[in-house]
Scaffold this motif. Structure first.
Motif, PDB file in Angstrom:
ATOM      1  N   PRO A 199     -18.728 -14.872   1.429  1.00 42.11           N
ATOM      2  CA  PRO A 199     -18.709 -16.215   0.827  1.00 42.11           C
ATOM      3  C   PRO A 199     -18.779 -16.145  -0.694  1.00 42.11           C
ATOM      4  O   PRO A 199     -19.496 -15.310  -1.251  1.00 42.11           O
ATOM      5  N   PRO A 200     -18.042 -16.996  -1.370  1.00 40.73           N
ATOM      6  CA  PRO A 200     -18.021 -16.944  -2.839  1.00 40.73           C
ATOM      7  C   PRO A 200     -19.383 -17.227  -3.447  1.00 40.73           C
ATOM      8  O   PRO A 200     -20.091 -18.147  -3.031  1.00 40.73           O
ATOM      9  N   GLY A 201     -19.772 -16.412  -4.407  1.00 40.80           N
ATOM     10  CA  GLY A 201     -21.003 -16.625  -5.152  1.00 40.80           C
ATOM     11  C   GLY A 201     -22.273 -16.227  -4.443  1.00 40.80           C
ATOM     12  O   GLY A 201     -23.354 -16.429  -4.983  1.00 40.80           O
ATOM     13  N   GLU A 202     -22.167 -15.641  -3.245  1.00 43.13           N
ATOM     14  CA  GLU A 202     -23.362 -15.285  -2.486  1.00 43.13           C
ATOM     15  C   GLU A 202     -23.587 -13.775  -2.490  1.00 43.13           C
ATOM     16  O   GLU A 202     -22.669 -12.998  -2.752  1.00 43.13           O
ATOM     17  N   VAL A 203     -24.835 -13.384  -2.191  1.00 37.81           N
ATOM     18  CA  VAL A 203     -25.207 -11.976  -2.114  1.00 37.81           C
ATOM     19  C   VAL A 203     -25.155 -11.548  -0.649  1.00 37.81           C
ATOM     20  O   VAL A 203     -25.858 -12.125   0.186  1.00 37.81           O
ATOM     21  N   SER A 204     -24.328 -10.567  -0.342  1.00 38.75           N
ATOM     22  CA  SER A 204     -24.220 -10.041   1.022  1.00 38.75           C
ATOM     23  C   SER A 204     -24.645  -8.580   1.029  1.00 38.75           C
ATOM     24  O   SER A 204     -24.476  -7.865   0.041  1.00 38.75           O
ATOM     25  N   VAL A 205     -25.204  -8.154   2.165  1.00 38.28           N
ATOM     26  CA  VAL A 205     -25.655  -6.777   2.338  1.00 38.28           C
ATOM     27  C   VAL A 205     -24.921  -6.179   3.529  1.00 38.28           C
ATOM     28  O   VAL A 205     -24.735  -6.841   4.557  1.00 38.28           O
ATOM     29  N   LEU A 206     -24.502  -4.916   3.408  1.00 39.43           N
ATOM     30  CA  LEU A 206     -23.873  -4.193   4.509  1.00 39.43           C
ATOM     31  C   LEU A 206     -24.784  -3.039   4.907  1.00 39.43           C
ATOM     32  O   LEU A 206     -25.117  -2.181   4.093  1.00 39.43           O
ATOM     33  N   LEU A 207     -25.215  -3.050   6.169  1.00 40.41           N
ATOM     34  CA  LEU A 207     -26.133  -2.055   6.706  1.00 40.41           C
ATOM     35  C   LEU A 207     -25.423  -1.197   7.742  1.00 40.41           C
ATOM     36  O   LEU A 207     -24.291  -1.465   8.142  1.00 40.41           O
ATOM     37  N   GLY A 208     -26.138  -0.177   8.205  1.00 38.85           N
ATOM     38  CA  GLY A 208     -25.635   0.658   9.285  1.00 38.85           C
ATOM     39  C   GLY A 208     -26.241   2.044   9.208  1.00 38.85           C
ATOM     40  O   GLY A 208     -26.637   2.494   8.121  1.00 38.85           O
ATOM     41  N   PRO A 209     -26.337   2.723  10.348  1.00 39.66           N
ATOM     42  CA  PRO A 209     -26.831   4.102  10.337  1.00 39.66           C
ATOM     43  C   PRO A 209     -25.976   4.980   9.423  1.00 39.66           C
ATOM     44  O   PRO A 209     -24.831   4.651   9.097  1.00 39.66           O
ATOM     45  N   VAL A 235     -33.447  -9.934   0.130  1.00 39.00           N
ATOM     46  CA  VAL A 235     -32.510 -10.166  -0.970  1.00 39.00           C
ATOM     47  C   VAL A 235     -31.284 -10.995  -0.585  1.00 39.00           C
ATOM     48  O   VAL A 235     -30.977 -11.987  -1.248  1.00 39.00           O
ATOM     49  N   PRO A 236     -30.548 -10.659   0.477  1.00 35.94           N
ATOM     50  CA  PRO A 236     -29.215 -11.231   0.645  1.00 35.94           C
ATOM     51  C   PRO A 236     -29.193 -12.648   1.217  1.00 35.94           C
ATOM     52  O   PRO A 236     -30.154 -13.124   1.824  1.00 35.94           O
ATOM     53  N   ASP A 237     -28.054 -13.291   1.007  1.00 33.72           N
ATOM     54  CA  ASP A 237     -27.738 -14.536   1.704  1.00 33.72           C
ATOM     55  C   ASP A 237     -27.080 -14.244   3.046  1.00 33.72           C
ATOM     56  O   ASP A 237     -27.201 -15.034   3.981  1.00 33.72           O
ATOM     57  N   ASN A 238     -26.373 -13.110   3.118  1.00 36.00           N
ATOM     58  CA  ASN A 238     -25.663 -12.735   4.339  1.00 36.00           C
ATOM     59  C   ASN A 238     -25.897 -11.265   4.632  1.00 36.00           C
ATOM     60  O   ASN A 238     -26.072 -10.456   3.710  1.00 36.00           O
ATOM     61  N   ILE A 239     -25.884 -10.914   5.917  1.00 31.05           N
ATOM     62  CA  ILE A 239     -26.110  -9.539   6.339  1.00 31.05           C
ATOM     63  C   ILE A 239     -25.002  -9.135   7.301  1.00 31.05           C
ATOM     64  O   ILE A 239     -24.618  -9.905   8.189  1.00 31.05           O
ATOM     65  N   GLY A 240     -24.473  -7.917   7.117  1.00 31.55           N
ATOM     66  CA  GLY A 240     -23.513  -7.342   8.057  1.00 31.55           C
ATOM     67  C   GLY A 240     -23.981  -5.960   8.463  1.00 31.55           C
ATOM     68  O   GLY A 240     -24.713  -5.302   7.725  1.00 31.55           O
ATOM     69  N   VAL A 261     -27.994 -20.385  -2.400  1.00 30.85           N
ATOM     70  CA  VAL A 261     -28.991 -20.670  -1.364  1.00 30.85           C
ATOM     71  C   VAL A 261     -28.661 -21.960  -0.633  1.00 30.85           C
ATOM     72  O   VAL A 261     -28.673 -22.020   0.608  1.00 30.85           O
ATOM     73  N   ALA A 262     -28.349 -23.012  -1.377  1.00 31.54           N
ATOM     74  CA  ALA A 262     -28.032 -24.303  -0.751  1.00 31.54           C
ATOM     75  C   ALA A 262     -26.765 -24.200   0.085  1.00 31.54           C
ATOM     76  O   ALA A 262     -26.687 -24.780   1.180  1.00 31.54           O
ATOM     77  N   ARG A 263     -25.785 -23.446  -0.417  1.00 34.04           N
ATOM     78  CA  ARG A 263     -24.536 -23.299   0.354  1.00 34.04           C
ATOM     79  C   ARG A 263     -24.802 -22.590   1.678  1.00 34.04           C
ATOM     80  O   ARG A 263     -24.289 -22.981   2.736  1.00 34.04           O
TER      81      ARG A 263
END
Length: 363
Positions: free
Chosen positions: A29-39, A208-213, A292-294
């Motif tokens: 998403p535009p302007g948001e903080v996303s995190v990518l996780l995984g082993p 931290v993130p707004d989104n997690i993958g 955050v609001a988005r």
């Protein structure tokens, strides 16, 4: 305006016969903080390199501004790369250049700005990450944390709309990781750019993130707003985000079926969902993060589709985090910045602070 949206559809990458991941589909998403996780070994860094065109996937698309990076020509790809800023794991600084020249390099390479204009930009970015006064130091003369901050300043000089962080917390102790996390959120509050962070740090992923993958077994296990993944009953996602031994992930990623079943039975005995950790907020004096609001609006729109336990946990989290005292508690210490303009950003670090670490002494 927020940073740009990055739409990934059906992406697959292999090296020879070794498949790294297949059919990865998500939208940052535009302007948001996303995190990518995984082993370890699931191809998270490969995914970052694919996003900026350093690696070419065999299938799928990466669309930015209505242009597919996978299929565009070299000149168009070169222009689109200017939208990106990248913080590599070790900072990736030129060892023979001082910090000033390292940070000025993209401006000299990709713009026609004068040296006085370049100096203004470089000093502003060094100030933002707390490196003002360290311009003449070489990368070999500073700590690992300072090298990461210098790499971040270099990633910011072209004012990118998308910033990628490849394990920014690797090699840092928990205190420096906490300061760096706060710095990342403060930068997002100031720039409203699109951030994607690859990390193994569970606290970072939770706060931290707004989104997690999450990548697992050569596929994207899940991607979505933080509240949805932090309350997910998916065994892989739940095990990783809670840092548990019990679950399908083993030392070699895949675990014996019987062992996994026994451990999952142990997990089933636990009562309810763990509470959702509050998300960090921008340091006082900075703009409130629009992301955050988005994100919260998206979560409320999809809340009815989630399991009852998840709905209750998310509602409770929204209520707790909306209280003034909760917001104050979630605000971390100002990390590094020492601005000359007190209305612009973060509190100044006093002369009594330790100049070797740029972190305030504990009194």
């Amino acid at each position: 305006m927020p940073g740009v949206e990055v739409t990934v559809e059906g992406l697959s990458k292999s090296f020879g016969r070794a498949n790294i991941w297949s059919d990865v589909t998500l939208s940052l998403p535009p302007g948001e903080v996303s995190v990518l996780l995984g082993p370890s070994g699931t191809g998270k860094s490969v995914f970052l390199k694919s996003l900026i065109g350093l690696l070419k996937p065999e299938k799928g698309s990466i669309v930015i501004h209505d242009t597919d990076l996978v299929r565009c020509n070299e000149s168009k790809l070169y222009e689109l790369r200017k939208l990106f800023g990248v913080l590599f794991q070790d900072g990736a600084l030129f060892g023979s250049m001082n910090l000033y020249d390292n940070i000025a390099f993209p401006l000299r390479e990709h713009t026609k700005k004068s040296e006085s204009q370049i100096r203004d930009i470089v000093m502003e970015k060094m100030d933002m990450v707390g490196l003002k006064g360290d311009e003449m130091k070489l990368p070999g003369e500073i700590s690992g944390g300072m090298r990461k901050r210098a790499g971040l300043a270099r990633a910011l000089v072209l004012d990118p709309e998308i910033i990628l962080f490849d394990e920014p917390d690797s090699g840092l102790d928990p205190v420096r990781t906490a300061y760096l996390n706060q710095l990342i959120l403060d930068l997002n509050a100031q720039t409203d750019s699109t951030f994607l962070i690859v990390t193994h740090d569970i606290n970072t992923a939770q706060t931290v993130p707004d989104n997690i993958g999450m990548l697992y077994r050569k596929h994207l296990a899940m991607f979505g707003p933080r509240e949805v993944l932090l309350t997910s009953d998916d065994p892989v996602v739940s095990q990783f985000l809670n840092g548990r031994r019990q679950g399908p992930i083993g030392m070699s990623e895949e675990k014996d079926t019987a062992q996994a079943a026994r451990e999952m039975a142990e997990v089933d005995e636990l009562d309810g969902l763990p509470p959702i950790k509050p998300q960090l907020t921008a340091t006082g004096g900075l703009p409130e993060r629009k992301a955050v609001a988005r994100r919260q609006k998206r979560v409320r729109d999809m809340l009815h589709t989630l399991p009852p336990a998840a709905q209750e946990a998310i509602r409770r989290s929204f209520e707790e985090n909306s209280a003034p005292q909760a917001r104050a508690q979630a605000v971390g210490a100002a990390p590094y910045s020492r601005p000359d303009d007190p209305t612009r950003a973060l509190p100044r670090i006093s002369p009594d602070d330790d100049p070797t670490t740029q972190l305030p002494r504990v009194r």
